[in-house]
Write a protein that holds these residues in place. Structure first.
Motif, PDB file in Angstrom:
ATOM      1  N   ALA A 188       9.614   3.544  15.177  1.00  0.00           N
ATOM      2  CA  ALA A 188       9.662   2.338  14.338  1.00  0.00           C
ATOM      3  C   ALA A 188      10.949   2.321  13.515  1.00  0.00           C
ATOM      4  N   ALA A 189      11.319   3.471  12.922  1.00  0.00           N
ATOM      5  CA  ALA A 189      12.518   3.525  12.063  1.00  0.00           C
ATOM      6  C   ALA A 189      13.802   3.399  12.879  1.00  0.00           C
ATOM      7  N   ARG A 209       9.622  14.640   4.404  1.00  0.00           N
ATOM      8  CA  ARG A 209       8.234  14.568   4.869  1.00  0.00           C
ATOM      9  C   ARG A 209       7.493  15.897   4.702  1.00  0.00           C
ATOM     10  N   ASN A 217       6.169   6.653  13.621  1.00  0.00           N
ATOM     11  CA  ASN A 217       7.071   6.378  12.501  1.00  0.00           C
ATOM     12  C   ASN A 217       8.532   6.513  12.932  1.00  0.00           C
ATOM     13  N   TYR A 244       6.413   7.426   4.958  1.00  0.00           N
ATOM     14  CA  TYR A 244       6.876   6.794   6.198  1.00  0.00           C
ATOM     15  C   TYR A 244       7.259   5.336   5.946  1.00  0.00           C
ATOM     16  N   ARG A 245       6.507   4.652   5.057  1.00  0.00           N
ATOM     17  CA  ARG A 245       6.816   3.249   4.773  1.00  0.00           C
ATOM     18  C   ARG A 245       8.062   3.126   3.887  1.00  0.00           C
ATOM     19  N   GLU A 246       8.219   4.087   2.968  1.00  0.00           N
ATOM     20  CA  GLU A 246       9.397   4.098   2.100  1.00  0.00           C
ATOM     21  C   GLU A 246      10.683   4.272   2.924  1.00  0.00           C
ATOM     22  N   GLY A 294      14.591  -1.118  10.065  1.00  0.00           N
ATOM     23  CA  GLY A 294      14.361  -0.607   8.713  1.00  0.00           C
ATOM     24  C   GLY A 294      15.592   0.034   8.104  1.00  0.00           C
ATOM     25  N   PHE A 341      11.502   2.983   5.584  1.00  0.00           N
ATOM     26  CA  PHE A 341      12.038   1.736   6.153  1.00  0.00           C
ATOM     27  C   PHE A 341      13.135   1.127   5.287  1.00  0.00           C
ATOM     28  N   SER A 342      13.165   1.467   3.983  1.00  0.00           N
ATOM     29  CA  SER A 342      14.228   0.915   3.139  1.00  0.00           C
ATOM     30  C   SER A 342      15.281   1.973   2.797  1.00  0.00           C
ATOM     31  N   GLY A 385       1.841   8.743   4.765  1.00  0.00           N
ATOM     32  CA  GLY A 385       1.904   7.328   5.153  1.00  0.00           C
ATOM     33  C   GLY A 385       2.795   6.543   4.194  1.00  0.00           C
ATOM     34  N   LYS A 386       2.695   6.846   2.901  1.00  0.00           N
ATOM     35  CA  LYS A 386       3.518   6.153   1.888  1.00  0.00           C
ATOM     36  C   LYS A 386       4.998   6.465   2.138  1.00  0.00           C
TER      37      LYS A 386
END
Ligand code: SF4
Length: 212
Positions: free
Chosen positions: A123-124, A77, A120, A90-92, A128, A94-95, A87-88
């Protein structure tokens, strides 16, 4: 650490480890903080994707350096530029194969308690990444959720606002004032209790204080 305090702390750690395992999370122990990087190296397969939440614990015990220098696909990060890239990333995350974090508190009845601003991190932890490794110093162990919430309001959150240079009242006063500041870091709270997915969450207890 004083021997008597150490003895009490070891009993609290053992209680928390047993309770965490009853909640279908794996529990591990390192006596010293300097043993943590070797433990993490053993745990993470070469080439795996890995990321982490913001954490004084991870940098204090040398884990962020290990990730930066190791043979991993490190979703870092600190390398992301601007809110869109962050933001991108943080979403990556999850996988990702692995997510590393500390916890604001761990109760003696086996629950993790975490409070987050961007959220984030909570959530993780909840969903995720295939594996979540939570590294906690002995200073994070509390009796129950009431003590966990008090710990966040009196120590963890005010200290983190100072660390992150947030413009919040607690950074000035050293205590929570339940602010409505745009920089508030206590927006969502997560209680990680009994897990349906056994052993996805792993908790490494360390016999020394780490982070805050
Ligand atoms: S709610 Fe606001 S004042 Fe309270 S600890 Fe969080 S950031 Fe600080």
């Amino acid at each position: 650490m004083n021997e008597a305090v150490q003895s009490v702390m070891e009993k609290r750690i053992r209680r928390a480890m047993a309770a965490v395992q009853r909640n279908q999370m794996q529990a591990f122990y390192c006596e010293r903080a300097d043993q943590v990087p070797a433990f993490v190296k053993e745990m993470l397969p070469a080439g795996c994707s890995v990321s982490h939440g913001g954490s004084a614990t991870l940098s204090e015990c040398g884990v962020t350096d290990l990730l930066a220098q190791g043979d991993y696909r490190y979703l870092d990060r600190s390398k992301a530029n601007g809110p869109e890239e962050i933001g991108k990333l943080y979403r990556e995350v999850f996988s990702a194969d692995w997510y590393l974090t500390s916890s604001n508190a761990v109760t003696e009845d086996g629950k993790l308690y975490n409070v987050d601003g961007n959220s984030n991190r909570v959530a993780a932890i909840a969903f995720g990444p295939a594996h979540v490794l939570v590294i906690v110093g002995c200073n994070k162990i509390v009796r129950d959720l009431d003590e966990a919430m008090a710990r966040v309001q009196t120590i963890a959150a005010p200290a983190n606002t100072v660390r992150l240079n947030c413009d919040t009242p607690c950074a000035e006063s050293g205590r929570c004032q339940n602010c409505h500041s745009p920089a508030r870091i206590c927006c969502n709270a997560l209680i990680t209790a009994f897990q349906r997915d056994p052993d996805r969450v792993k908790v490494l207890f360390v016999g020394e204080p780490l982070g805050f």
